[in-house]
Design an enzyme around this catalytic site. Structure first.
Site, mmCIF file in Angstrom:
data_model
loop_
_atom_site.group_PDB
_atom_site.id
_atom_site.type_symbol
_atom_site.label_atom_id
_atom_site.label_comp_id
_atom_site.label_asym_id
_atom_site.label_seq_id
_atom_site.Cartn_x
_atom_site.Cartn_y
_atom_site.Cartn_z
ATOM 1 N N TYR A 81 -8.473 -6.307 -1.742
ATOM 2 C CA TYR A 81 -8.818 -6.789 -0.974
ATOM 3 C C TYR A 81 -10.744 -6.539 -0.871
ATOM 4 C CZ TYR A 81 -5.596 -5.860 2.347
ATOM 5 O OH TYR A 81 -3.536 -6.684 2.455
ATOM 6 N N HIS B 264 2.588 -12.626 4.983
ATOM 7 C CA HIS B 264 1.846 -11.224 4.456
ATOM 8 C C HIS B 264 3.596 -10.445 5.355
ATOM 9 C CE1 HIS B 264 -1.563 -8.590 3.970
ATOM 10 N NE2 HIS B 264 -0.774 -7.922 4.584
ATOM 11 N N GLN C 237 -3.948 -5.625 -7.077
ATOM 12 C CA GLN C 237 -4.358 -6.657 -5.542
ATOM 13 C C GLN C 237 -5.132 -6.061 -5.244
ATOM 14 O OE1 GLN C 237 -3.246 -4.660 -2.935
ATOM 15 N NE2 GLN C 237 -4.700 -6.703 -2.168
ATOM 16 N N THR D 265 -5.929 -10.005 -1.635
ATOM 17 C CA THR D 265 -5.907 -11.044 -0.366
ATOM 18 C C THR D 265 -7.033 -11.484 0.600
ATOM 19 O OG1 THR D 265 -3.937 -9.352 -0.968
ATOM 20 C CG2 THR D 265 -4.298 -9.990 1.007
ATOM 21 N N ALA E 278 0.634 -0.802 0.304
ATOM 22 C CA ALA E 278 0.237 0.137 -0.184
ATOM 23 C C ALA E 278 0.372 1.415 -0.303
ATOM 24 C CB ALA E 278 -1.040 -0.158 1.374
ATOM 25 N N LYS F 89 -3.751 -14.139 -2.178
ATOM 26 C CA LYS F 89 -2.607 -14.253 -1.997
ATOM 27 C C LYS F 89 -2.408 -14.239 -0.197
ATOM 28 C CE LYS F 89 0.670 -10.766 -0.802
ATOM 29 N NZ LYS F 89 0.678 -9.720 0.487
ATOM 30 N N ASP G 250 6.029 -15.371 -0.920
ATOM 31 C CA ASP G 250 6.774 -13.909 -1.129
ATOM 32 C C ASP G 250 7.465 -14.122 0.551
ATOM 33 O OD1 ASP G 250 4.790 -13.031 0.609
ATOM 34 O OD2 ASP G 250 4.550 -11.515 -0.853
ATOM 35 N N SER H 75 -1.069 -2.728 -5.363
ATOM 36 C CA SER H 75 -1.997 -2.813 -4.177
ATOM 37 C C SER H 75 -3.580 -1.612 -4.459
ATOM 38 C CB SER H 75 -1.387 -2.462 -2.975
ATOM 39 O OG SER H 75 -2.380 -2.128 -1.652
HETATM 40 C C1 LIG Z 1 4.587 -1.261 3.524
HETATM 41 C C2 LIG Z 1 3.574 -2.724 3.537
HETATM 42 C C3 LIG Z 1 2.308 -2.629 3.000
HETATM 43 C C4 LIG Z 1 2.043 -3.850 2.244
HETATM 44 N N1 LIG Z 1 0.700 -3.601 2.221
HETATM 45 C C5 LIG Z 1 -0.168 -4.943 1.406
HETATM 46 C C6 LIG Z 1 -0.606 -4.910 0.805
HETATM 47 O O1 LIG Z 1 -2.127 -3.464 0.467
HETATM 48 N N2 LIG Z 1 -1.660 -4.954 0.015
HETATM 49 C C7 LIG Z 1 -1.329 -7.153 0.275
HETATM 50 O O2 LIG Z 1 -1.489 -7.834 -0.232
HETATM 51 N N3 LIG Z 1 0.122 -7.293 0.777
HETATM 52 C C8 LIG Z 1 0.264 -5.799 1.555
HETATM 53 N N4 LIG Z 1 1.726 -6.245 1.978
HETATM 54 C C9 LIG Z 1 1.971 -7.210 2.368
HETATM 55 C C10 LIG Z 1 3.081 -7.902 0.640
HETATM 56 O O3 LIG Z 1 2.914 -7.571 -0.314
HETATM 57 C C11 LIG Z 1 4.708 -9.016 1.098
HETATM 58 O O4 LIG Z 1 3.624 -10.264 2.436
HETATM 59 C C12 LIG Z 1 5.738 -9.440 2.182
HETATM 60 O O5 LIG Z 1 6.455 -7.655 2.590
HETATM 61 C C13 LIG Z 1 6.442 -10.041 1.560
HETATM 62 O O6 LIG Z 1 7.229 -10.098 2.937
HETATM 63 P P1 LIG Z 1 8.392 -9.348 3.035
HETATM 64 O O7 LIG Z 1 8.312 -7.556 3.100
HETATM 65 O O8 LIG Z 1 9.327 -9.299 3.890
HETATM 66 O O9 LIG Z 1 9.564 -9.300 2.116
HETATM 67 C C14 LIG Z 1 2.868 -5.090 2.811
HETATM 68 C C15 LIG Z 1 3.932 -5.508 3.218
HETATM 69 C C16 LIG Z 1 4.661 -3.744 3.522
HETATM 70 C C17 LIG Z 1 5.282 -4.355 3.799
HETATM 71 C C1 LIG Z 2 -5.746 1.118 4.181
HETATM 72 C C2 LIG Z 2 -5.769 -0.307 5.108
HETATM 73 C C3 LIG Z 2 -4.662 -0.870 5.349
HETATM 74 C C4 LIG Z 2 -3.717 -1.498 4.697
HETATM 75 C C5 LIG Z 2 -3.407 -2.888 4.977
HETATM 76 C C6 LIG Z 2 -1.638 -2.710 4.191
HETATM 77 C C7 LIG Z 2 -1.316 -4.263 4.112
HETATM 78 O O1 LIG Z 2 -1.734 -4.803 3.750
HETATM 79 C C8 LIG Z 2 -0.054 -3.916 5.089
HETATM 80 O O2 LIG Z 2 0.286 -5.342 5.800
HETATM 81 O O3 LIG Z 2 0.141 -2.435 5.566
#
Ligand SMILES: Cc1cc2nc3c(=O)[nH]c(=O)nc-3n(C[C@H](O)[C@H](O)[C@H](O)COP(=O)(O)O)c2cc1C
Ligand SMILES: CCCCCCC(=O)C(=O)O
Length: 372
Positions: free
Chosen positions: A133, A260, A131, A159, A83, A236, A291, A110
């Protein structure tokens, strides 16, 4: 990218990004749920696997090319959906799309991207997916799916491991909220208002998810989504063979094995531990992505040996974005690509088709990561 010393390992980008970001944004990026043990376990499980090189194979210049969902991919790498990229760089997801494209990698944007679907599609030179939600506001999902299809996105990733954003102590301590000028522009502003509301001792992201995510969805609801798009659909956050099989039975085209990044279920099994049995259960019936804590090309090679088709990179892509926009993203992915090629060469492997479980020794290192 201006910095004082050369960035030669992905961890160098981490250090530099930490220096550049405010404490609350750094904590949002780096943090996990609970005591963050799942964040550390993701790394530890990879470190425990040893690679078993073959010698005198006459290999030169390994070929990293592959296919994913029937489309060519220059490298078996992608950027995981994350995000709010404008927290990290003013150009946000446009820079990420450019950087991923120039490294030959997939980019999964995202649902909470800060640039429009059209802007990202215009910037991407490689495969681009979206992606989702499952929001209570199905009208918003329906609009988004139609717009993604029209903009040329190649697949949708739902997700499923976050019916709610888990308790993340760092965000709670910081009273984390998304600044007013960092907007999820592909959704109605009424859906996003809570993310911008700072309340001491709470996380605006958690509050937003409790308000807007639909926790009642089940397997039967996937038919609703399937009926609204011809695009391939992936789930996911799958960590069990049972759910991977159900995904295939419900018409999904792929799964992303993921906990995640240790940000959701505290104590969740690591994706790397769950991957082999999931890959075996659905092999040939759907794509398998993974991941979580991939920080070196040799880590990527281990996941490919465990059965992944493509490996997604999370936080490191945002470290690169923070350090140098599109150039930084391309540099991080380029490093991982070059390290993967080097690891394959050192293992005597000319191409990805020869990567299999025989490459791995399961208990090569003690849990503290020091060589045995
Ligand atoms: C800052 C941040 C925001 C994330 N936002 C989302 C998101 O919007 N949707 C989602 O499915 N996963 C989200 N994730 C999870 C990532 O898709 C992923 O599963 C995870 O970061 C992988 O692990 P790594 O950061 O150790 O490589 C987010 C992760 C981080 C670090
Ligand atoms: C804006 C609401 C939820 C954002 C979540 C993003 C995410 O998945 C994460 O791990 O952070």
């Amino acid at each position: 990218m201006t910095q004082e010393r050369a960035l030669l390992h992905v961890r160098d980008f981490e250090e530099e990004a930490r220096r550049r970001l405010s404490q609350p944004v750094w904590d949002y990026l780096a943090g996990g749920s609970g005591d963050e043990s799942a964040v550390h376990a993701n790394q530890a499980v990879l470190d425990r696997l040893g690679l078993r090189p073959r010698v005198l194979t006459g290999t030169a210049g390994p070929d990293l090319g592959t296919t994913l969902l029937g489309r060519p991919l220059r490298v078996p790498l992608g950027v995981a959906p994350m995000a709010h990229h404008r927290l990290f760089h003013p150009e946000g997801e446009v820079a990420t799309a450019q950087g991923a494209g120039s490294a030959g990698a997939l980019f999964i944007a995202s649902i909470f991207a800060n640039r429009t679907l059209q802007e990202m599609a215009g910037a991407a030179s490689g495969p681009l997916w979206l992606q989702l939600y499952w929001l209570r506001r199905r009208d918003q999902l329906e609009k988004l799916v139609a717009s993604a299809e029209e903009a040329g996105f190649g697949a949708l990733v739902l997700t499923v491991d976050a019916p709610v954003v888990a308790r993340r102590p760092r965000d709670l301590r910081n009273g984390f909220s998304v600044p007013a000028d960092v907007r999820a522009v592909n959704l109605d502003s009424s859906v996003m208002a809570t993310t911008h509301r700072a309340v001491t001792g709470t996380s605006a992201l958690a509050a937003h998810s409790a308000e807007q995510f639909d926790t009642s969805v089940g397997w039967a609801d996937l038919a609703w989504l399937r009926g609204r798009t011809k695009l391939p659909l992936l789930l996911k956050g799958v960590l069990t063979t049972q759910d991977a099989r159900l995904a295939v039975e419900h018409g999904m085209d792929g799964v992303v094995v993921s906990n995640h990044g240790g940000r959701q279920l505290p104590g969740a099994v690591t994706a790397v531990a769950a991957l082999p049995e999931i890959a075996a259960a659905v092999r040939g019936r759907c794509a398998v992505l993974v991941d979580g804590a991939f920080r070196h090309g040799s880590d990527v090679l281990k996941a490919l040996a465990l059965g992944a088709d493509t490996v997604l990179i999370g936080r490191p892509a945002l470290w690169g974005l923070t350090c140098g926009g599109s150039t930084g993203v391309a540099a991080v992915l380029g490093l991982l690509r070059d390290e993967l090629a080097e690891a394959m060469l050192l293992c005597g492997l000319p191409g990805l088709d020869l990567v299999d479980r025989t490459l791995l020794h399961p208990h090569d290192r003690p849990p503290d990561g020091r060589p045995a």
